[in-house]
Design a protein around this motif. Structure first.
Motif, mmCIF file in Angstrom:
data_model
loop_
_atom_site.group_PDB
_atom_site.id
_atom_site.type_symbol
_atom_site.label_atom_id
_atom_site.label_comp_id
_atom_site.label_asym_id
_atom_site.label_seq_id
_atom_site.Cartn_x
_atom_site.Cartn_y
_atom_site.Cartn_z
ATOM 1 N N VAL A 5 65.043 -46.114 -6.162
ATOM 2 C CA VAL A 5 65.011 -44.777 -6.188
ATOM 3 C C VAL A 5 63.743 -43.988 -5.791
ATOM 4 C CG1 VAL A 5 65.133 -42.875 -8.138
ATOM 5 C CG2 VAL A 5 66.487 -44.976 -8.534
ATOM 6 N N TYR A 6 63.686 -43.340 -4.998
ATOM 7 C CA TYR A 6 62.499 -42.525 -4.553
ATOM 8 C C TYR A 6 62.343 -41.135 -5.371
ATOM 9 C CZ TYR A 6 62.503 -45.509 -0.236
ATOM 10 O OH TYR A 6 62.432 -46.547 0.510
ATOM 11 N N GLU A 7 61.192 -40.927 -5.420
ATOM 12 C CA GLU A 7 60.992 -39.619 -6.087
ATOM 13 C C GLU A 7 59.554 -39.146 -5.654
ATOM 14 O OE1 GLU A 7 61.732 -39.984 -10.926
ATOM 15 O OE2 GLU A 7 60.606 -41.849 -9.993
ATOM 16 N N GLY A 8 59.659 -37.565 -5.411
ATOM 17 C CA GLY A 8 58.598 -37.000 -4.977
ATOM 18 C C GLY A 8 58.022 -35.736 -5.865
ATOM 19 N N PHE A 9 56.782 -35.817 -5.969
ATOM 20 C CA PHE A 9 56.113 -34.595 -6.730
ATOM 21 C C PHE A 9 55.010 -34.072 -6.103
ATOM 22 C CE2 PHE A 9 57.174 -38.609 -8.886
ATOM 23 C CZ PHE A 9 58.040 -38.407 -10.030
ATOM 24 N N MET A 10 54.850 -32.606 -6.609
ATOM 25 C CA MET A 10 53.751 -32.084 -5.810
ATOM 26 C C MET A 10 52.478 -32.297 -6.924
ATOM 27 S SD MET A 10 54.801 -30.761 -3.208
ATOM 28 C CE MET A 10 53.452 -29.851 -2.535
ATOM 29 N N SER A 11 51.321 -31.858 -6.353
ATOM 30 C CA SER A 11 50.050 -32.278 -7.089
ATOM 31 C C SER A 11 50.198 -32.201 -8.716
ATOM 32 C CB SER A 11 48.991 -31.832 -6.590
ATOM 33 O OG SER A 11 48.067 -31.541 -7.113
ATOM 34 N N ASP A 12 50.711 -30.610 -8.912
ATOM 35 C CA ASP A 12 50.682 -30.419 -10.389
ATOM 36 C C ASP A 12 51.772 -30.954 -11.311
ATOM 37 O OD1 ASP A 12 52.674 -28.978 -9.210
ATOM 38 O OD2 ASP A 12 52.211 -26.920 -9.922
ATOM 39 N N GLU A 13 52.446 -31.586 -10.587
ATOM 40 C CA GLU A 13 53.618 -32.170 -11.392
ATOM 41 C C GLU A 13 53.158 -33.722 -11.608
ATOM 42 O OE1 GLU A 13 57.519 -30.203 -9.326
ATOM 43 O OE2 GLU A 13 56.507 -31.860 -8.277
ATOM 44 N N VAL A 14 52.313 -34.154 -11.080
ATOM 45 C CA VAL A 14 51.818 -35.709 -11.274
ATOM 46 C C VAL A 14 50.966 -35.900 -12.421
ATOM 47 C CG1 VAL A 14 50.470 -37.533 -10.106
ATOM 48 C CG2 VAL A 14 51.599 -35.960 -8.892
ATOM 49 N N THR A 15 51.583 -36.624 -13.350
ATOM 50 C CA THR A 15 50.930 -36.892 -14.661
ATOM 51 C C THR A 15 49.919 -38.005 -14.770
ATOM 52 O OG1 THR A 15 52.415 -38.508 -15.338
ATOM 53 C CG2 THR A 15 53.229 -36.277 -15.801
ATOM 54 N N ASP A 16 49.134 -38.142 -15.664
ATOM 55 C CA ASP A 16 48.369 -39.102 -16.013
ATOM 56 C C ASP A 16 48.756 -40.436 -15.948
ATOM 57 O OD1 ASP A 16 45.895 -37.447 -15.717
ATOM 58 O OD2 ASP A 16 45.209 -37.630 -17.689
ATOM 59 N N GLU A 17 49.992 -40.580 -16.590
ATOM 60 C CA GLU A 17 50.665 -41.693 -16.548
ATOM 61 C C GLU A 17 51.165 -42.299 -15.340
ATOM 62 O OE1 GLU A 17 54.165 -41.423 -19.305
ATOM 63 O OE2 GLU A 17 54.442 -43.795 -18.799
ATOM 64 N N MET A 18 51.606 -41.412 -14.616
ATOM 65 C CA MET A 18 51.943 -41.811 -13.031
ATOM 66 C C MET A 18 50.569 -42.305 -12.355
ATOM 67 S SD MET A 18 54.161 -38.565 -11.499
ATOM 68 C CE MET A 18 55.602 -37.970 -12.560
ATOM 69 N N LEU A 19 49.624 -41.606 -12.505
ATOM 70 C CA LEU A 19 48.474 -41.865 -11.853
ATOM 71 C C LEU A 19 47.952 -43.393 -12.359
ATOM 72 C CD1 LEU A 19 46.495 -38.839 -11.389
ATOM 73 C CD2 LEU A 19 47.737 -40.117 -9.673
ATOM 74 N N GLY A 20 48.091 -43.550 -13.655
ATOM 75 C CA GLY A 20 47.619 -44.823 -14.160
ATOM 76 C C GLY A 20 48.415 -45.960 -13.649
ATOM 77 N N GLU A 21 49.828 -45.705 -13.221
ATOM 78 C CA GLU A 21 50.837 -46.746 -12.854
ATOM 79 C C GLU A 21 50.104 -47.058 -11.285
ATOM 80 O OE1 GLU A 21 54.374 -45.993 -15.575
ATOM 81 O OE2 GLU A 21 54.501 -45.245 -13.493
ATOM 82 N N ALA A 22 49.774 -45.654 -10.653
ATOM 83 C CA ALA A 22 49.422 -45.898 -9.250
ATOM 84 C C ALA A 22 48.186 -46.756 -8.904
ATOM 85 C CB ALA A 22 49.477 -44.560 -8.622
ATOM 86 N N ALA A 23 47.371 -46.304 -10.027
ATOM 87 C CA ALA A 23 46.108 -47.255 -9.912
ATOM 88 C C ALA A 23 46.071 -48.601 -10.019
ATOM 89 C CB ALA A 23 44.877 -46.644 -10.928
ATOM 90 N N LYS A 24 46.963 -48.890 -11.116
ATOM 91 C CA LYS A 24 47.613 -50.472 -11.178
ATOM 92 C C LYS A 24 48.033 -51.080 -9.868
ATOM 93 C CE LYS A 24 49.673 -53.317 -14.685
ATOM 94 N NZ LYS A 24 50.622 -54.017 -14.299
ATOM 95 N N LEU A 25 48.851 -50.329 -9.434
ATOM 96 C CA LEU A 25 49.734 -50.869 -8.216
ATOM 97 C C LEU A 25 48.700 -51.088 -7.051
ATOM 98 C CD1 LEU A 25 52.583 -51.432 -6.894
ATOM 99 C CD2 LEU A 25 52.244 -48.973 -5.854
ATOM 100 N N PHE A 26 47.858 -50.041 -6.905
ATOM 101 C CA PHE A 26 46.660 -50.048 -5.679
ATOM 102 C C PHE A 26 45.859 -51.488 -6.055
ATOM 103 C CE2 PHE A 26 42.663 -49.632 -4.145
ATOM 104 C CZ PHE A 26 42.786 -48.958 -2.659
ATOM 105 N N SER A 27 45.250 -51.408 -7.385
ATOM 106 C CA SER A 27 44.253 -52.558 -7.613
ATOM 107 C C SER A 27 45.141 -53.690 -7.511
ATOM 108 C CB SER A 27 43.757 -52.115 -9.155
ATOM 109 O OG SER A 27 43.259 -50.916 -9.078
#
Ligand SMILES: CC(C)(COP(=O)(O)OP(=O)(O)OC[C@H]1O[C@@H](n2cnc3c(N)ncnc32)[C@H](O)[C@@H]1OP(=O)(O)O)[C@@H](O)C(=O)NCCC(=O)NCCS
Length: 253
Positions: A5-27
């Motif tokens: 499943v692909y999902e797209g979000f504009m900047s103001d729709e991106v939640t802290d939870e999404m960013l937390g998961e993205a930071a983990k994926l990156f790290s």
């Protein structure tokens, strides 16, 4: 069969939870510091240690404006990859710059990076660009934006790279120094289309990929040196709507 499943979000729709998961994926999946990183960048960049990003930094540096966007792909409910893009305008053209692209180790080489970059496209994007040490990131962009890398217009990159970079709202892009024969005919380093970003990620994996890619194609972006990344800039292909209106115009003229 896997559920992708692909999902797209504009900047103001991106939640802290999404960013937390993205930071983990990156790290956990981006890469490790090179042996020269600590001496060039500071003690924090210990050779062989994973490069980490916080969710605060993702928000501030990777989603700097409201026309920034984030896409992610899950496979069977697990976050398998994501990408960030920042947009800005220059001379009436919208630049869509891929500021980050990571695919989880377990899900690589099955088209997810190309799928993410396709998903991040918006009508109205005129130019796509990515800076990356990984040839697969450049190949994924060339596939997503339908510009085969061996036929990409080097002339377009040569003529536009500097002005596009200088107009960027993102500091590390603005500070990147163009390097290679494309930008300096006297450059004999082997670089062709590169940027010196002073980012000392370990290049073992990208160099292995580069050797593999070169077995099957004439790689146009040259060598990869420490602290450098490839730069690829591609003109967007207009969607069929404009093609059909131009063919209508042709038909009636
Ligand atoms: C770069 C990265 C995102 C690629 O993700 P991916 O999902 O495996 O890429 P895709 O499967 O969409 O492949 C894209 C293209 O690269 C090629 N490719 C992928 N991995 C490759 C490898 N290790 N060696 C050679 N080619 C490779 C694919 O064959 C494909 O080429 P094609 O379009 O000509 O068929 C992933 O390797 C990664 O996260 N690397 C670490 C982080 C990084 O370097 N990110 C880029 C910074 S912007």
């Amino acid at each position: 069969m896997d559920k992708k499943v692909y999902e797209g979000f504009m900047s103001d729709e991106v939640t802290d939870e999404m960013l937390g998961e993205a930071a983990k994926l990156f790290s956990e999946n981006y890469g490790v510091w090179s042996e020269h990183a600590a001496e060039r960048m500071g003690k924090f960049a210990k050779a062989g240690h994973p490069i980490r990003l916080s969710k605060e930094r993702l928000r501030n540096e990777y989603l700097p404006s409201e026309i920034s966007s984030y896409v992610r792909v899950t496979v069977n409910g697990h976050l398998a990859g994501n990408a960030f893009a920042c947009r800005w305008s220059i001379d009436g053209r919208t630049i869509c710059w891929i500021t980050q692209l990571v695919v989880h180790h377990d899900y690589r080489e099955r088209g997810l990076a190309a799928g993410l970059l396709d998903e991040i496209r918006l009508d109205g994007d005129d130019v796509y660009s990515v800076m990356s040490s990984h040839p697969a990131a450049c190949l994924a962009a060339s596939r997503a934006y339908k510009r085969p890398i061996d036929t990409a217009s080097l002339e377009f990159m040569k003529d536009n790279a500097q002005s596009i970079i200088k107009a960027s709202p993102v500091g590390y892009i603005r500070d990147a120094k163009l390097r290679g024969r494309l930008f300096d005919s006297e450059d004999t380093s082997g670089l062709v289309s590169s940027v010196n970003t002073g980012f000392f990620v370990d290049h073992a994996e990208p160099l292995e990929a580069l050797a593999w890619v070169r077995e099957s194609m004439d790689w146009p972006l040259g060598e990869l040196l420490d602290g450098h990344e490839f730069i690829l800039i591609l003109q967007a292909r207009r969607r069929s709507r404009s093609r059909s209106s131009s063919s209508r115009r042709n038909a009636t003229s």
